[in-house]
Design a protein around this motif. Sequence first.
Motif, PDB file in Angstrom:
ATOM      1  N   ARG A 115     -37.190  19.356  51.573  1.00 56.99           N
ATOM      2  CA  ARG A 115     -36.376  18.682  50.544  1.00 56.99           C
ATOM      3  C   ARG A 115     -35.350  17.737  51.179  1.00 56.99           C
ATOM      4  N   HIS A 116     -34.781  18.125  52.322  1.00 58.92           N
ATOM      5  CA  HIS A 116     -33.820  17.248  53.010  1.00 58.92           C
ATOM      6  C   HIS A 116     -34.511  15.997  53.514  1.00 58.92           C
ATOM      7  N   ARG A 117     -35.704  16.196  54.089  1.00 60.25           N
ATOM      8  CA  ARG A 117     -36.453  15.041  54.599  1.00 60.25           C
ATOM      9  C   ARG A 117     -36.872  14.116  53.466  1.00 60.25           C
ATOM     10  N   LEU A 118     -37.239  14.647  52.322  1.00 55.86           N
ATOM     11  CA  LEU A 118     -37.647  13.805  51.191  1.00 55.86           C
ATOM     12  C   LEU A 118     -36.470  12.968  50.677  1.00 55.86           C
ATOM     13  N   TRP A 119     -35.289  13.586  50.545  1.00 55.43           N
ATOM     14  CA  TRP A 119     -34.118  12.819  50.106  1.00 55.43           C
ATOM     15  C   TRP A 119     -33.781  11.749  51.138  1.00 55.43           C
ATOM     16  N   TRP A 120     -33.892  12.092  52.427  1.00 56.96           N
ATOM     17  CA  TRP A 120     -33.633  11.121  53.490  1.00 56.96           C
ATOM     18  C   TRP A 120     -34.595   9.937  53.368  1.00 56.96           C
ATOM     19  N   LEU A 123     -33.484   7.911  50.223  1.00 57.37           N
ATOM     20  CA  LEU A 123     -32.142   7.333  50.157  1.00 57.37           C
ATOM     21  C   LEU A 123     -31.716   6.530  51.386  1.00 57.37           C
ATOM     22  N   PHE A 124     -32.142   6.915  52.578  1.00 51.18           N
ATOM     23  CA  PHE A 124     -31.686   6.200  53.767  1.00 51.18           C
ATOM     24  C   PHE A 124     -32.133   4.733  53.774  1.00 51.18           C
ATOM     25  N   PRO A 125     -33.392   4.430  53.467  1.00 51.55           N
ATOM     26  CA  PRO A 125     -33.771   3.006  53.415  1.00 51.55           C
ATOM     27  C   PRO A 125     -32.969   2.221  52.369  1.00 51.55           C
ATOM     28  N   LEU A 126     -32.689   2.839  51.224  1.00 42.36           N
ATOM     29  CA  LEU A 126     -31.866   2.172  50.203  1.00 42.36           C
ATOM     30  C   LEU A 126     -30.462   1.913  50.729  1.00 42.36           C
ATOM     31  N   SER A 127     -29.936   2.884  51.456  1.00 42.67           N
ATOM     32  CA  SER A 127     -28.606   2.734  52.027  1.00 42.67           C
ATOM     33  C   SER A 127     -28.575   1.598  53.052  1.00 42.67           C
ATOM     34  N   LEU A 128     -29.617   1.503  53.872  1.00 40.55           N
ATOM     35  CA  LEU A 128     -29.705   0.398  54.833  1.00 40.55           C
ATOM     36  C   LEU A 128     -29.765  -0.944  54.104  1.00 40.55           C
ATOM     37  N   ARG A 129     -30.520  -1.004  53.018  1.00 39.04           N
ATOM     38  CA  ARG A 129     -30.674  -2.262  52.280  1.00 39.04           C
ATOM     39  C   ARG A 129     -29.379  -2.698  51.600  1.00 39.04           C
ATOM     40  N   THR A 130     -28.574  -1.748  51.130  1.00 38.69           N
ATOM     41  CA  THR A 130     -27.357  -2.109  50.390  1.00 38.69           C
ATOM     42  C   THR A 130     -26.141  -2.297  51.297  1.00 38.69           C
ATOM     43  N   ALA A 131     -26.278  -1.954  52.575  1.00 39.05           N
ATOM     44  CA  ALA A 131     -25.158  -2.131  53.510  1.00 39.05           C
ATOM     45  C   ALA A 131     -25.108  -3.576  54.006  1.00 39.05           C
ATOM     46  N   SER A 132     -23.900  -4.074  54.189  1.00 39.84           N
ATOM     47  CA  SER A 132     -23.716  -5.390  54.805  1.00 39.84           C
ATOM     48  C   SER A 132     -23.973  -5.300  56.296  1.00 39.84           C
ATOM     49  N   ASN A 133     -23.458  -4.231  56.898  1.00 41.57           N
ATOM     50  CA  ASN A 133     -23.657  -3.945  58.318  1.00 41.57           C
ATOM     51  C   ASN A 133     -23.822  -2.448  58.492  1.00 41.57           C
ATOM     52  N   ARG A 148     -37.944   2.285  63.336  1.00 40.80           N
ATOM     53  CA  ARG A 148     -38.453   2.886  62.102  1.00 40.80           C
ATOM     54  C   ARG A 148     -38.122   2.071  60.849  1.00 40.80           C
ATOM     55  N   TYR A 149     -37.087   1.247  60.916  1.00 41.35           N
ATOM     56  CA  TYR A 149     -36.654   0.459  59.757  1.00 41.35           C
ATOM     57  C   TYR A 149     -36.402  -0.987  60.205  1.00 41.35           C
ATOM     58  N   PRO A 150     -37.446  -1.693  60.606  1.00 44.17           N
ATOM     59  CA  PRO A 150     -37.260  -3.040  61.170  1.00 44.17           C
ATOM     60  C   PRO A 150     -36.602  -4.034  60.213  1.00 44.17           C
ATOM     61  N   PHE A 151     -36.685  -3.809  58.914  1.00 45.23           N
ATOM     62  CA  PHE A 151     -36.047  -4.711  57.951  1.00 45.23           C
ATOM     63  C   PHE A 151     -34.530  -4.737  58.113  1.00 45.23           C
ATOM     64  N   ALA A 152     -33.954  -3.709  58.743  1.00 43.57           N
ATOM     65  CA  ALA A 152     -32.492  -3.621  58.901  1.00 43.57           C
ATOM     66  C   ALA A 152     -32.003  -4.201  60.227  1.00 43.57           C
ATOM     67  N   ARG A 153     -32.895  -4.690  61.060  1.00 48.73           N
ATOM     68  CA  ARG A 153     -32.580  -5.141  62.418  1.00 48.73           C
ATOM     69  C   ARG A 153     -31.329  -6.013  62.489  1.00 48.73           C
TER      70      ARG A 153
END
Length: 194
Positions: A115-120, A123-133, A148-153
């Motif tokens: 369940r922790h991994r599923l929420w991660w 939510l983690f990719p969404l958090s990366l997308r909504t962060a400025s930095n 693992r998340y090249p879109f956030a580079r």
Amino acid sequence: PPDQISGITRYLFALLEQLVQSRDYRYVLATTWSASRLPEALRASSIEVRTLPFHAKTPVNIASQCVTIPRLMRETAAALEFNCNPIGCLVGRWPRVNVVHDIYMDVMPACYPLRHRLWWKLLFPLSLRTASNVICVSQNTRRDVETRYPFARDKLVVIHEAGIVKSDDANVAFGDADVALLVGAMPRKQGMER
């Protein structure tokens, strides 16, 4: 949990203790800690403390932040949201900086309940997308996130959590030492009480 010191709260408190030395900015700390339990240096500072309810379950915590943080941004006229966690408020168009200490749920998934991994994963990719930095506390963490998340580079920046060693190069960092003992946090599993 409220009023319990952790690596992340140590990081945040040490950062705030340095920031408040400059009188150029006003700081509001939204926390589950009661103001009376904060370190003395923060209690004696000009930081405005807003104590919020604690929500142990990740989806409830994030939903609460998505309501509370926009309200606090309006009420305080804050120019920036700084979240010392990798996942936080996912709404709003103001500048947001998140901190990623590690991505253990990705690199050591067997250590965490499903369940922790599923929420991660949600939510983690969404958090990366909504962060400025996104601040990564080491080059290794940055490399893990970028892989693992090249879109956030382009959002990733390294600000070392602790200046313990002089370099990422072991020959430079440890010089002539015969032995280097490095101690890291190990994720808690069933039966690994503190």
